[in-house]
Design a protein around this motif. Structure first.
Motif, PDB file in Angstrom:
ATOM      1  N   PHE A   1       0.845  -1.192   0.000  1.00  0.00           N
ATOM      2  CA  PHE A   1       0.000   0.000   0.000  1.00  0.00           C
ATOM      3  C   PHE A   1       0.886   1.250   0.000  1.00  0.00           C
ATOM      4  O   PHE A   1       1.878   1.324   0.720  1.00  0.00           O
ATOM      5  N   ARG A   2       0.468   2.242  -0.841  1.00  0.00           N
ATOM      6  CA  ARG A   2       1.232   3.489  -0.925  1.00  0.00           C
ATOM      7  C   ARG A   2       0.491   4.640  -0.261  1.00  0.00           C
ATOM      8  O   ARG A   2       0.992   5.295   0.635  1.00  0.00           O
ATOM      9  N   ARG A   3      -0.762   4.893  -0.677  1.00  0.00           N
ATOM     10  CA  ARG A   3      -1.501   6.020  -0.103  1.00  0.00           C
ATOM     11  C   ARG A   3      -2.955   5.932  -0.551  1.00  0.00           C
ATOM     12  O   ARG A   3      -3.308   5.224  -1.483  1.00  0.00           O
ATOM     13  N   LEU A   4      -3.773   6.711   0.146  1.00  0.00           N
ATOM     14  CA  LEU A   4      -5.182   6.862  -0.194  1.00  0.00           C
ATOM     15  C   LEU A   4      -5.446   8.339  -0.424  1.00  0.00           C
ATOM     16  O   LEU A   4      -5.242   9.168   0.472  1.00  0.00           O
ATOM     17  N   VAL A   5      -5.852   8.695  -1.613  1.00  0.00           N
ATOM     18  CA  VAL A   5      -6.163  10.078  -1.970  1.00  0.00           C
ATOM     19  C   VAL A   5      -7.619  10.120  -2.403  1.00  0.00           C
ATOM     20  O   VAL A   5      -7.993   9.504  -3.414  1.00  0.00           O
ATOM     21  N   GLU A   6      -8.427  10.839  -1.605  1.00  0.00           N
ATOM     22  CA  GLU A   6      -9.862  10.887  -1.864  1.00  0.00           C
ATOM     23  C   GLU A   6     -10.406   9.463  -1.884  1.00  0.00           C
ATOM     24  O   GLU A   6     -10.360   8.764  -0.888  1.00  0.00           O
ATOM     25  N   HIS A   7     -10.860   8.997  -3.019  1.00  0.00           N
ATOM     26  CA  HIS A   7     -11.423   7.650  -3.132  1.00  0.00           C
ATOM     27  C   HIS A   7     -10.528   6.726  -3.950  1.00  0.00           C
ATOM     28  O   HIS A   7     -10.991   5.709  -4.470  1.00  0.00           O
ATOM     29  N   THR A   8      -9.264   7.113  -4.088  1.00  0.00           N
ATOM     30  CA  THR A   8      -8.334   6.316  -4.893  1.00  0.00           C
ATOM     31  C   THR A   8      -7.295   5.666  -3.987  1.00  0.00           C
ATOM     32  O   THR A   8      -6.573   6.340  -3.253  1.00  0.00           O
TER      33      THR A   8
END
Length: 1981
Positions: free
Chosen positions: A675-682
């Motif tokens: 896992f890298r990151r969560l941006v908004e709903h992505t």
């Protein structure tokens, strides 16, 4: 007021209020208070610590030094001012609180005072909900603009866009045409267009998570609108290099849309780093503060009453804090009272290597220092250092920032090391094509590109995107030519020391397009100057971008620029656990699958479909996030593969997305997602795997977790593969071809695919399948097992559940013996498994030993070098300005300063303070495969502390040296490794030496000592058998790297297939006391080798030596076996000639040169000849001597001689003078000594003797030119002098090289024993050299004397320029080598001083390229580098691999695959009456090449070699079972019979050797035995019939005669007397009338009218030179048949004379004329040719091989065929476009063909149709094909007649001559514009054939004129004076003035003038003998 807080601030001044107390507001500018409690206030910024910055068009005021917050950081205020000319408050505006983060308070303030006069007044940032997006890294302020290429639509041309970000277009390149205030500019065929100006700041669009940049107010478009551009910037982490992409434009062309994937569109965030390093992968920048760390010292600054000692990321050593008594460890900063004692020193913070980065500032904090005195509560000291970018500051230094915070020290440090790498555009556009190198850019986490040193695979170099030592990239790539890009790096500061001058490093990378080479790294760098490096990088990224569609089917996607398909299906999870578990943020856990769904039992479904990802909650539920079946696999422009899953829309219209980015990792076979990151709903994931690596050869060296190294590279094969049979029942038709870490090589007759394929399955039924691409390195398990996997091959089981891609798995197991790979099994999913036992899978072992001793692991011999250690002094090795101080296995005896206790020291004699530690001492030796090294490492740092100096001493076995002379300096590497070589017999195992001479029964003495070597072995590779044979002569083999044979062996086999060091060496004969024998021939016989024949015998070696006085650098070859145990070789050598025979003692030429007869090396002492002052010396016995070398002395006291060489004068007494000898230049060579003998001096001893002087020149490398020394006077008045000089040293340079231990390349055929090679220049290379330059080159040897040029003695290459002193281009010091690209290179160094850089010497690099064909080729100057290296390219067949085996067949013709030479041995075939009979041991041996010997000999019926005893014969092999074997210089014809000798194999061998002077020759027996016999046959029938040079460069012009060569036939001439001639240029005669008399090596032959055939010269004797007039090119052939008139060999002279009209090549280029409506006019004569009469029809050539239609309708081929090849059904010419040349009555049409040339696939054919005037239309004739791919047709037709006819007046006749024919017009058959003659003379009596090719105006009509005009009844002899005049005359006018009508048997006369010549017969209509010269067509090229 914001929320519960209220802020008060002032700008650049104090606040003027309490905050909360008066004593705290002295410097306060900003105050924060609570609205409900004003006494709860904090100073959050002080104006005395404020900094106002304007960077990237942003005005920022930063005020630091506020009160500390909870994180103990002082509060800071940042105000960002924005321009607003209409701001309220009278334009002042008001500040607005923005946000607070980590005690930093941000305010925005719009005000007119932040506006510039320039209209662009916005910041280049976008803000949204506390997130900041900064586009400033994309702003271009210098260099080039961003470029976008639009491929255009149908009917439109390519368009080019220029873009800048938040700024105007830069006026660079074509963008100079754009409007100065444009931010986007379009340039098309109309001109420039402004597409918008920068007027508003970027904005963030939350609906698309993109940044929008809109440019408005462009040029006017439809309906008075203005053009605008919208750029959508999308976050692409780590990518600051990619260019924008054009998307679309509105129909009215007013709106242009672009898309830009860039890291600048990613949100800014605070970054943390460890080890003083920070990598911002989102932005794509990295920082490393370790470069500021000092190892043994510190930075010191003073402020106020204190000194501050500071280090960065490291502990301070040697400061007063070490002894302050407070025991606080590891001080990073030491605060000391100025001038104070240690007790007044305080640790101001312990070392810390954790750093933070935000908004351009790197912060480093040291905490937990000594306590502050009297602080309550106790406060520990800490230090905060803020690093800020300043590219001009270099390292920079800290500055103290005062504050009022107790115990906190603040420093600001401006340095270039805080600057991010400058982003550059990796794409570039040129000539309508776009290139993108961004796929080659790597993140730090991906690792740097690795460059492997081919000479030492364990040594690698790293190529990073930024290298502080070799430069930073500051501008994008540039296009040099199509498919060739260049990128340059420069250092910011001048770090490089170039002879005292500090310069910037420059690194150039040349990217060259190579399709299919997807991600190979660069080749090893070439150092092109002290401060400059150059790389060659062959990669597909340098190819123009091709717009191809990609698709994602079955989890596969195709690379847009190649045919390679990435297959991710092996990552799909199946079965019960059909998912990956992935940890997310805040303890969240996800389940994810790749290219597959997750079953409903493991994840909830979504919209009745299986999910592709779900979240695993603690309550056990597993809600779906995205569904399977709606995924998208993408391949980005920069080569990244990503997979996107989509969810369903929620009630608010949002939709989840999962984006998985796959990252190439060659050392990870499959990998797992992270896992890298969560941006908004992505949701963003990374997946590291080798499956997305582009296929390529990989590094075969791997290392396990324990550091054990393994190397499988010895298993990589070229040019063949490993082949494995399928052993399964029912699959015996299958065979597997595999290679290791390298692609498989071409498999003849199969359809295996090319490219980086690791394995292929081939069936005898015709199918072939790709078994996988090379993508990953070998993997080593914990138990030492190695596995290599190739994946993603062809599909198998198509349409079935088991459908999969074929793959290969090779398991390697360590074994002491080499085995072949074996097939193990095929899995249901088509994985083919192989097992392989091999020594290459064993760990690499290097033996170490202590106490200066080390033991050989094979033979257990202990090497002891301790005796080389000096006890009272050190070895001193000078080189340049340095002297290296070295001792062995211990510290220096006299080391001083920094060098005390070291093993090596670098010193400067002129600088006593220069003493650098070059490595710590040790007594540990390393033994590696025969080589012993001693390494001193960890010396003084160099190159800004990047490396530490070290010293590596390699001890070489030299059986003749004790080693007491010490080492020799070799080189210093770029990483400060000083390399030395130390020859000594202590590095040799025990060796044996025996007598090397013999006397035969005739009393002839032979001595082979000169062939023995104490340092090297002779080598011979049999590449077919994969064996290397090594020899020494009369002494044991030299023990050296990878040649560790048994100690007493003098001959040894190295099995190249066996990589086990204990089994690959085989002793095949040892030194013995009767090793030199003479048994009918001189032989070396080594006995007592290893056991053979089941232990019944011992292996032995017999070398048969032959006397060859012309042999140079030869070695044993021609291997054959006698029985099972005796190896035989043949060796032609000068040393095999009897002592005292001519040519064995000395070779001198009377020009102060002499030649070593054994090696061919030529010594040249002419540079010692001087013209006063003379050499003078004293004998210390009262005499002085004056002398010269190879010349006389004048003006001395000695009188009475005008040829005085030595003058002797008495210094006292009578002071008499005596002549010590007459001068001469006869330099002699005898037994290694050069000497001059000056005899004929004055009488002495009452006239009994004559004085003479002998000067002995002795080799001394260190003596330079040297000087004479008097030695003694002998009783006969001979004065002996010694002269030590380096000119007497012979460079024994080996001229051959072993390529990868598989085959040898020998350059000795290119060695010139006389004469020289002349290089040519191209239009490109000529620009770098003076006009008129001529280059002379020899190979592996110094130049022979160049007539009229004083090239420096010893030079192997030389350049002469008219009017200038010749310049030596280097001397030969080292043998050929193989560069990283596999090319053979030869380097000459130490030439003349470089004119552009006086500190350097000129050098030469010759790169040899294989070009198959007969010619040895010609060197071509490619370039002259900045550091004065002349680089030549030499295409030649000499470096083509020529080992070959082929069936002889009935025709007995062998074709050399390397040279294309054809050897027809049927010429040697004899009939029954002429078979060769040799008698040995009372038996007769009959040899008939390619024929039978069975004429009356029973038992010989089927054999070409037969032994006859009485009436019974025994055949050695069958004629029908014969093969040719070509190895190096020998062609063998081998006959075998498996059951011919009592059930055993019988064999007969004829070994043919080229001997140019012998024909046909005869066989000589080398060995005869019961079952084997070997004959040697010397003959020129196996010599290549080609000249070694057919191109010449003279005075800056190139002369190329190759176009005159005839590949398949010969020029045929016939004179009026019926004599016929065959002539060829640059190669031998083809289709000769009789190959026995006019043989293939002849250059010209005559067949008289009586039928006698004679050779007039050999092609191998061809010489080319320019006559003394500088205009006439002479080509001469000698060694023809012996003439009956004077018993001398015939010779041929061809004289080429250039026309006056141009000064260029030999022949004047003709003027191109144009066709209009079928009419062609010659502008020179005004005549016209009409082709309409032959248009509209088809014409077959006379031989019916071709059809010609000038209208393109030739039948038999495809449409639009002008010339159709009827035999091959191919269109030779398809385009009717022709280039026409018209001269006189000759018209030529030149066509370009699309067909590849058969002899040179790199060329296309050219076609010439030559129209000749003939009123009767005849069929066209196919004449020939020339050597350089030109096909020539001739066509006698009325269309070739020029109209109107021009009548030439009758010329005046010479005075006193009468003629019976006054017809001066042209012949009545042809209509000529001018009449020109070419004279062909044959003087057979003196055997000179002279051909004069005249200048253009006089040669073109030669064929037509002589056909019609000349007829003779016999030969006409010319006087000798006339023949001499012919050779001397400059113009034809002079030549023809010597020729009378009677000379030509003409009744008319000859008249000459300046323009034309007519030869008129009495009756021009006579029936003339046929004359056909088919060379004219190409003479005009």
């Amino acid at each position: 007021m914001i929320g519960e807080y209220r802020y008060f601030l002032n700008v650049c001044d104090k606040l003027g209020m309490s905050c909360p107390y008066d004593n705290s507001t002295r410097f306060a500018s900003v105050c924060q208070t609570k609205t409900k409690n004003s006494s709860d206030a904090h100073v959050i910024g002080r104006y005395d610590q404020s900094v106002l910055r304007y960077v990237d068009r942003e005005l920022t005021l930063t005020m630091r030094g506020g009160d500390k917050c909870h994180s103990r950081y002082p509060r800071t205020t940042v105000i960002q001012f924005k321009c607003n000319n209409t701001a309220g408050n009278y334009g002042k505006g008001t500040p607005i609180f923005y946000r607070e983060e980590h005690c930093i308070y941000f305010f925005d303030w719009e005000t007119k005072y932040a506006c510039l006069d320039h209209p662009i007044d916005q910041v280049c940032r976008a803000d949204y909900k506390g997130h900041r997006y900064d586009l400033s890294p994309l702003v271009r302020t210098s260099g080039k603009n961003w470029q976008v290429l639009d491929g255009g639509t149908e009917g439109k041309r390519l368009r080019l866009f220029y873009i800048n970000v938040c700024s105007d277009i830069l006026p660079a390149g074509s963008a100079k045409m754009c409007k100065s205030d444009s931010s986007v500019c379009l340039i098309d065929e109309i001109g420039p267009h402004s597409l918008g100006r920068y007027r508003t700041s970027p904005t963030f669009d939350p609906s698309t998570n993109t940044v929008q940049l809109t440019y408005t107010d462009g040029d006017v478009c439809s309906q008075n609108k203005r053009k605008q551009s919208i750029i959508t910037l999308i976050c692409n982490p780590g990518d600051l290099d990619s260019s924008p992409i054009f998307l679309r434009q509105s129909p009215d062309e007013c709106i242009f849309e672009f898309e830009w994937h860039t890291a600048a569109a990613c949100v800014l965030a605070k970054k943390w780093g460890t080890n003083c390093q920070i990598m911002d992968e989102e932005l794509g920048v990295n920082f490393d503060l370790n470069r500021l760390k000092k190892a043994t010292s510190y930075y010191n600054i003073t402020y106020g009453n204190f000194d501050y000692n500071i280090n960065v990321c490291g502990e301070i050593k040697g400061s007063k804090c070490d002894s302050n008594g407070r025991n606080t460890p590891q001080p990073g900063v030491c605060q000391i009272k100025h001038g104070g004692s240690p007790s007044e020193a305080y640790n101001a913070g312990q070392v810390n290597t954790n750093v933070t980065y935000f908004d351009g500032i790197i912060k480093l904090t040291y905490k937990n220092g000594d306590a502050v005195e009297n602080s309550k509560p106790s406060v520990s000291r800490e230090t905060q250092i803020a690093f800020e970018c300043d590219r001009k500051a270099g390292i920079g230094s800290p500055s103290f920032i005062p504050n009022n915070i107790t115990g906190v020290l603040e420093f600001e440090w401006k340095t270039e090391y805080a600057c991010p790498n400058i982003p550059v555009e990796c794409s570039v556009t040129a000539n309508g094509k776009q290139y993108d190198l961004s796929s080659l850019s790597r993140k730090a986490s991906q690792g740097s590109w690795t460059i492997v040193d081919d000479a030492n695979p364990q040594r690698k170099e790293q190529l990073s995107d930024i290298d502080a030592n070799l430069g930073e990239v500051t501008s994008g790539p540039t296009v040099q030519t199509e498919g060739h890009l260049m990128l340059q790096y420069h250092t910011v500061k001048p770090y490089c020391n170039d002879n005292g001058a500090m310069k910037n490093f420059t690194t150039t990378i040349n990217f060259v397009c190579k399709k299919g080479d997807l991600t190979s790294g660069p080749a090893r760098p070439l150092k092109i100057g002290t401060c400059a490096y150059s790389f060659l990088w062959e990669t597909e990224a340098a190819c123009p971008i091709e717009q191809t569609e990609t698709s994602s089917v079955n989890c596969e996607i195709k690379d847009r620029n190649s045919d390679y398909t990435f297959n991710l299906s092996p990552l799909r999870k199946n079965g019960d656990t059909d998912y990956y578990d992935v940890d997310g943020p805040n303890s969240r856990k996800f389940r994810l699958n790749i290219c597959g769904g997750i079953s409903s039992s493991n994840c909830d479904q979504i919209e009745s479909a299986n999910s592709s990802m779900c979240e695993s909650l603690k309550n056990g539920s597993k809600p779906a996030i995205t569904k399977y079946g709606h995924e998208e696999l993408k391949y980005s422009d920069d080569g990244r593969v990503s997979l996107t899953y989509y969810g369903s829309y929620d009630s608010q219209g949002n939709k989840n997305e999962v984006v998985i980015l796959f990252l190439c990792r060659q050392n990870v076979q499959f990998g797992v997602p992270k896992f890298r990151r969560l941006v908004e709903h992505t949701y963003n994931f990374d997946f590291e795997t080798s499956l997305v690596c582009r296929p390529q050869p990989v590094d075969c060296v791997v290392e396990d977790q324990k550091g054990t190294m393994y190397d499988l590279s010895p298993l990589a094969k070229a040019p063949i593969n490993w082949d494995v049979l399928d052993t399964r029942q029912g699959h015996t038709d299958l065979k597997y071809y595999i290679n290791v870490c390298r692609p498989i090589n071409l498999i003849a007759g199969s359809t295996c695919p090319g490219g980086p394929v690791g394995g292929c399955q081939v069936s005898t039924k015709g199918s072939a399948y790709n078994l996988g691409y090379i993508q990953s390195k070998p993997v080593v398990s914990g138990i030492g097992a190695l596995t290599l996997v190739y994946t993603n091959g062809d599909l198998c089981h198509k349409g079935k559940p088991t459908q999969a891609h074929r793959s290969t798995r090779i398991n390697f197991f360590c074994s002491k013996e080499e085995h072949s790979p074996t097939f193990e099994e095929e899995t249901p999913t088509c994985e083919y498994i192989f097992n392989w036992q091999t020594p290459a899978a064993c760990p690499i072992q290097r033996i170490t030993g202590n106490n200066c001793q080390v033991t050989d692991p094979i033979y257990n011999y202990r090497f002891d070098l301790s005796s080389l250690r000096k006890a009272t002094a050190d070895y001193k090795v000078p080189f340049g300005e340095y002297v290296y101080q070295i001792n062995v296995c211990g510290p220096l005896v006299n080391g001083i300063s920094d060098c005390k206790g070291t093993g090596a020291c670098q010193t400067k004699p002129l600088d006593t303070n220069f003493n650098f530690n070059a490595g710590k001492s040790t007594s540990t030796l390393v033994y590696d495969a025969g080589e012993i090294t001693l390494t001193y490492d960890s010396g003084k740092p160099c190159h800004q502390n990047k490396f530490n100096r070290s010293t590596v001493i390699t001890f070489l076995c030299d059986q003749s040296k004790s080693g007491k002379d010490g080492p020799t300096y070799i080189n210093e590497t770029s990483d400060c490794i000083y390399q030395f070589e130390w020859p000594t017999k202590l590095a040799c195992p025990p060796f044996k030496v025996e007598d090397c001479s013999v006397t035969n029964s005739k009393g002839e003495q032979f001595d082979l000592t000169s062939l023995a070597s104490t340092t090297n072995n002779l080598e011979y590779i049999d590449s077919l058998a994969k064996k290397k044979y090594i020899f020494n002569v009369c002494r044991s083999l030299v023990h050296k790297k990878k040649q560790t044979c048994p100690f007493n062996a003098a001959a040894c086999i190295i099995d190249l297939n066996d990589h086990n060091a204990t089994t690959r060496y085989h002793n095949i004969g040892e030194v013995n006391d009767h090793q030199v024998v003479y048994e009918s021939r001189l032989q070396l016989h080594y006995v007592n080798g290893e056991p053979c024949n089941a232990g019944k015998e011992k292996t032995s070696t017999r070398i048969i030596l032959e006397c060859d006085k012309t042999a140079i650098d030869t070695r044993p070859s021609g291997h054959f076996m006698v029985g099972q145990c005796e190896h035989h070789f043949v060796w032609a050598s000068r040393a095999a000639c009897p002592l005292g025979s001519e040519g064995t003692d000395t070779q001198n030429s009377g020009n102060c040169t002499a030649q070593n007869p054994a090696t061919g090396y030529k010594f040249d002492l002419s540079s010692l000849t001087i013209k006063s002052p003379w050499y003078k010396l004293d004998d210390r016995e009262g005499h002085s001597y004056t002398l010269n070398v190879c010349g006389k002395v004048t003006g001395t006291d000695c009188t009475g001689s005008d040829n005085l060489a030595v003058c002797q004068v008495e210094n006292q007494g009578e002071k008499r003078k005596f002549k010590g000898g007459n001068a001469n230049s006869q330099l002699h060579y005898n037994d290694g000594i050069l000497f001059l003998n000056y005899a004929g001096g004055d009488k002495c001893h009452q006239g009994k003797f004559e004085r003479s002087s002998i000067i002995n020149f002795i080799c001394s490398e260190s003596a330079g030119r040297g000087h004479p020394e008097y030695i003694a006077e002998e009783d006969d008045c001979t004065y002996q002098f010694y002269w030590y000089t380096n000119l007497a040293c012979e460079e024994k340079v080996k001229c051959s090289i072993d390529v990868n231990d598989t085959y040898s390349i020998d350059l000795s055929p290119l060695i010139k024993q006389s004469g020289h090679h002349m290089a040519i220049t191209t239009s490109t290379s000529a620009s770098g050299v003076p006009r008129g330059s001529t280059f002379y080159i020899n190979v592996c040897r110094p130049l022979n004397p160049v007539y009229g040029s004083l090239c420096p003695p010893g030079s192997s290459a030389c350049m002469t320029v008219p009017g200038q002193k010749p310049q030596g281009l280097g001397k030969i010091h080292s043998p050929p080598s193989v560069d990283t690209s596999g090319r053979i290179t030869l380097v000459y160094d130490n030439g003349s001083p470089c004119k552009s850089q006086s500190s350097k010497n000129v050098s030469t690099k010759i790169i040899f390229n294989c070009k198959k064909g007969l010619s040895q080729g010609t060197p071509v100057l490619e370039q002259v580098t900045d550091d004065c290296q002349y680089v030549f390219q030499w295409d030649t067949s000499v470096v083509c691999r020529d080992d070959d085996s082929s069936t002889a067949g009935a025709d007995c013709v062998y074709t050399d695959k390397a040279t294309h030479a054809v050897y027809n041995l049927t010429e040697l075939r004899a009939h029954s009456s002429g078979a060769h009979t040799i008698t040995r041991n009372g038996l007769q041996y009959i040899v008939n090449v390619c024929g039978s010997t069975g004429y009356g000999n029973k038992g010989c019926e089927a054999s070409s070699i037969c032994r006859v005893n009485g009436s019974t014969g025994f055949g050695y092999g069958k004629t029908s079972n014969s093969v040719f074997v070509k190895t190096e210089e020998t062609l063998k014809l081998i006959y075998t019979d498996d059951h011919g000798c009592n059930g055993k194999k019988s064999q007969g061998i004829i070994s043919f050797r080229c001997e140019k002077d012998i024909y046909p020759g005869e066989p000589k027996a080398l060995f005869v035995g019961p079952c084997e016999t070997v004959f040697e046959w010397k003959t020129r029938a196996v010599c290549p019939s080609v000249a070694d040079q057919c191109v010449m460069s003279y005075n800056g012009h190139e002369y190329d005669l190759r176009i005159l060569s005839n590949q398949m036939s010969s020029w045929q001439l016939k004179d009026s007397s019926g004599n016929s001639y065959w002539i060829n240029i640059c190669q031998g005669i083809h289709n000769s009338p009789n190959s026995d008399k006019c043989y293939p090596m002849s250059s010209s032959c005559i067949k008289t009218s009586s039928g006698e055939i004679t050779s007039l010269g050999l092609i191998t004797t061809q010489t080319m030179h320019m006559d003394s007039d500088g205009k006439t090119l002479l080509v001469e052939y000698t060694n023809g048949s012996v003439c009956s008139g004077n018993n001398k060999p015939a010779r041929t002279v061809i004289k080429f004379i250039c026309g006056k009209t141009i000064g260029g090549p030999v022949f004047v280029s003709r003027q191109v004329v144009t066709e209009k409506d079928g009419m062609i006019q010659d502008p020179r004569s005004g005549g016209a040719f009409n082709l309409t009469s032959i248009r509209g029809s088809q014409y077959n050539t006379r031989d019916n091989k071709f059809t010609i239609s000038l209208d393109g309708d030739a039948k038999g081929c495809a449409l639009n065929s002008v010339i159709c090849d009827l035999e091959n059904k191919k269109s030779l010419v398809t385009s009717t476009d022709a280039t026409y040349h018209a001269e006189d009555d000759i018209l030529e049409a030149w066509y370009k063909s699309d067909e590849d040339c058969n002899r040179d696939n790199s060329k296309k054919y050219k076609v010439i149709i030559r129209f000749q005037c003939n009123e009767d239309n005849e069929s066209p004739i196919y004449e020939r094909e020339s050597m350089n791919c030109v096909k020539v047709f001739s066509w006698d037709t009325i269309a070739g007649c020029s109209q109107p006819m021009v009548v030439i007046p009758q010329p005046a006749l010479p005075v006193g001559e009468a003629t019976s024919n006054h017809n001066g017009g042209p012949s009545n058959k042809g209509k000529t514009i001018a009449t020109i003659v070419s004279v062909f003379l044959a003087a057979i009596l003196i055997c000179i054939l002279l051909i004069v090719f005249h200048k253009k105006e006089r040669r073109d009509a030669v064929v037509d004129r002589l056909r019609r005009l000349v007829s003779r009844s016999g030969y006409s002899s010319l006087p000798q004076s006339d023949l001499e005049a012919i050779g001397d005359n400059e113009e034809e006018d002079d030549l023809l003035s010597h020729i009378t009508a009677s000379d030509l048997n003409l009744r008319g006369s000859i008249q000459t003038d300046n323009d034309e010549v007519n030869i008129l017969s009495q009756d021009s209509s006579r029936n003339i003998q046929s004359y056909h010269d088919d060379s004219d067509e190409e003479l005009l090229a």
